[in-house]
Design a protein around this motif. Sequence first.
Motif, mmCIF file in Angstrom:
data_model
loop_
_atom_site.group_PDB
_atom_site.id
_atom_site.type_symbol
_atom_site.label_atom_id
_atom_site.label_comp_id
_atom_site.label_asym_id
_atom_site.label_seq_id
_atom_site.Cartn_x
_atom_site.Cartn_y
_atom_site.Cartn_z
ATOM 1 N N ILE A 1 2.440 4.532 -10.920
ATOM 2 C CA ILE A 1 1.145 5.138 -10.124
ATOM 3 C C ILE A 1 0.853 6.719 -10.351
ATOM 4 O O ILE A 1 1.824 7.382 -10.346
ATOM 5 C CB ILE A 1 1.568 5.090 -8.740
ATOM 6 C CG1 ILE A 1 1.861 3.517 -8.329
ATOM 7 C CG2 ILE A 1 0.684 5.758 -7.530
ATOM 8 C CD1 ILE A 1 2.419 3.265 -7.020
ATOM 9 N N TYR A 2 -0.279 6.959 -10.260
ATOM 10 C CA TYR A 2 -0.900 8.252 -10.660
ATOM 11 C C TYR A 2 -1.747 9.020 -9.553
ATOM 12 O O TYR A 2 -1.937 9.971 -9.667
ATOM 13 C CB TYR A 2 -1.488 8.342 -11.957
ATOM 14 C CG TYR A 2 -0.772 7.820 -13.042
ATOM 15 C CD1 TYR A 2 0.070 8.916 -13.717
ATOM 16 C CD2 TYR A 2 -0.925 6.708 -13.559
ATOM 17 C CE1 TYR A 2 0.942 8.122 -14.891
ATOM 18 C CE2 TYR A 2 -0.003 6.165 -14.667
ATOM 19 C CZ TYR A 2 0.833 7.271 -15.217
ATOM 20 O OH TYR A 2 1.585 6.813 -16.439
ATOM 21 N N GLU A 3 -2.221 7.982 -8.564
ATOM 22 C CA GLU A 3 -3.054 8.465 -7.641
ATOM 23 C C GLU A 3 -2.690 7.460 -6.176
ATOM 24 O O GLU A 3 -2.313 6.560 -6.438
ATOM 25 C CB GLU A 3 -4.472 8.025 -8.005
ATOM 26 C CG GLU A 3 -5.558 8.779 -7.274
ATOM 27 C CD GLU A 3 -6.968 8.945 -7.878
ATOM 28 O OE1 GLU A 3 -7.896 8.978 -7.281
ATOM 29 O OE2 GLU A 3 -6.889 8.351 -9.028
ATOM 30 N N VAL A 4 -2.800 8.370 -5.190
ATOM 31 C CA VAL A 4 -2.666 7.476 -3.907
ATOM 32 C C VAL A 4 -3.709 7.900 -3.075
ATOM 33 O O VAL A 4 -4.569 8.672 -3.257
ATOM 34 C CB VAL A 4 -1.478 8.063 -3.091
ATOM 35 C CG1 VAL A 4 0.021 7.582 -3.971
ATOM 36 C CG2 VAL A 4 -1.235 9.312 -2.856
ATOM 37 N N PRO A 5 -4.275 7.055 -1.983
ATOM 38 C CA PRO A 5 -3.561 5.713 -1.798
ATOM 39 C C PRO A 5 -3.720 4.499 -2.930
ATOM 40 O O PRO A 5 -4.902 4.651 -3.355
ATOM 41 C CB PRO A 5 -4.198 5.367 -0.538
ATOM 42 C CG PRO A 5 -5.679 5.864 -0.512
ATOM 43 C CD PRO A 5 -5.494 7.370 -1.226
ATOM 44 N N VAL A 6 -2.924 3.681 -2.841
ATOM 45 C CA VAL A 6 -3.169 2.671 -4.153
ATOM 46 C C VAL A 6 -2.586 1.125 -3.482
ATOM 47 O O VAL A 6 -1.614 1.414 -2.681
ATOM 48 C CB VAL A 6 -2.181 2.972 -5.181
ATOM 49 C CG1 VAL A 6 -0.926 2.939 -5.000
ATOM 50 C CG2 VAL A 6 -2.731 2.068 -6.383
ATOM 51 N N ILE B 1 0.753 -1.174 -0.091
ATOM 52 C CA ILE B 1 0.051 0.150 0.014
ATOM 53 C C ILE B 1 0.549 1.291 -0.068
ATOM 54 O O ILE B 1 1.695 1.313 0.848
ATOM 55 C CB ILE B 1 -0.892 0.155 1.184
ATOM 56 C CG1 ILE B 1 -1.899 -1.139 1.265
ATOM 57 C CG2 ILE B 1 -1.815 1.240 1.103
ATOM 58 C CD1 ILE B 1 -2.760 -1.266 2.600
ATOM 59 N N LEU B 2 0.884 2.184 -1.015
ATOM 60 C CA LEU B 2 1.534 3.278 -0.968
ATOM 61 C C LEU B 2 0.540 4.453 -0.768
ATOM 62 O O LEU B 2 -0.525 4.610 -1.367
ATOM 63 C CB LEU B 2 1.900 3.480 -2.601
ATOM 64 C CG LEU B 2 2.827 4.976 -2.579
ATOM 65 C CD1 LEU B 2 4.420 4.427 -1.988
ATOM 66 C CD2 LEU B 2 3.049 5.269 -4.001
ATOM 67 N N VAL C 1 -6.746 1.625 -6.453
ATOM 68 C CA VAL C 1 -7.077 3.098 -5.675
ATOM 69 C C VAL C 1 -7.911 2.887 -4.872
ATOM 70 O O VAL C 1 -9.009 2.433 -5.043
ATOM 71 C CB VAL C 1 -7.232 4.279 -6.852
ATOM 72 C CG1 VAL C 1 -7.535 5.596 -6.049
ATOM 73 C CG2 VAL C 1 -6.252 4.457 -7.855
ATOM 74 N N ILE C 2 -7.555 3.149 -3.816
ATOM 75 C CA ILE C 2 -8.411 3.032 -2.365
ATOM 76 C C ILE C 2 -9.132 4.192 -2.170
ATOM 77 O O ILE C 2 -8.685 5.336 -1.925
ATOM 78 C CB ILE C 2 -7.648 2.702 -1.125
ATOM 79 C CG1 ILE C 2 -6.684 1.524 -1.484
ATOM 80 C CG2 ILE C 2 -8.708 2.248 -0.101
ATOM 81 C CD1 ILE C 2 -5.620 1.106 -0.326
ATOM 82 N N LYS D 1 -8.748 -1.776 6.377
ATOM 83 C CA LYS D 1 -10.154 -2.239 6.558
ATOM 84 C C LYS D 1 -10.875 -2.176 5.326
ATOM 85 O O LYS D 1 -11.891 -3.053 5.046
ATOM 86 C CB LYS D 1 -11.044 -1.127 7.715
ATOM 87 C CG LYS D 1 -10.679 -1.581 8.998
ATOM 88 C CD LYS D 1 -11.246 -0.585 10.019
ATOM 89 C CE LYS D 1 -10.821 -0.504 11.300
ATOM 90 N NZ LYS D 1 -11.468 0.343 12.074
ATOM 91 N N LYS D 2 -10.694 -1.350 4.542
ATOM 92 C CA LYS D 2 -11.598 -1.211 3.088
ATOM 93 C C LYS D 2 -11.003 -2.260 2.186
ATOM 94 O O LYS D 2 -11.544 -2.424 1.455
ATOM 95 C CB LYS D 2 -11.215 0.112 2.399
ATOM 96 C CG LYS D 2 -11.899 1.202 3.369
ATOM 97 C CD LYS D 2 -11.497 2.792 2.610
ATOM 98 C CE LYS D 2 -12.155 3.812 3.259
ATOM 99 N NZ LYS D 2 -11.910 4.975 2.528
#
Length: 126
Positions: A99-104, A43-44, A124-125, A57-58
């Motif tokens: 990666i273009y978006e965090v959290p991922v 997880i970044l 993407v979370i 949790k998600k």
Amino acid sequence: MVAGFFFYYNYKFKEYKFLDFDKIILYEKHTIFKPKKEVYTLILFSSKMNDIQNLIKKLHPKHPVLAVDIYQSRKEYKNVIYTTAGINTIIKIIQYLNIYEVPVALNIKRYHKQLYKQNSPLEVIN
């Protein structure tokens, strides 16, 4: 037919990326992270924006969680391998994995010794 076979496997091989932990240094609270498990859920994220426990949790990960905090806070959580890295290393990870978006999140699986291969699509979370 042989050319089609070659291009298909070449495409599949490049579809997922690699992380070489001999070249990428991640820091736990007091030590340098050395992978021991066969598979991790990486997880970044930024601890400034998200709480790692809420992200987990998600996700409901099936593998040990390797969390990389781009905000670079050094914390400890139960059942989470919480790591940070220098900005150059974080940029390498972001570039290697596109990666273009965090959290991922994504799964990585041991390919050879310290070399891990992306084993799932980026998620993407929200």
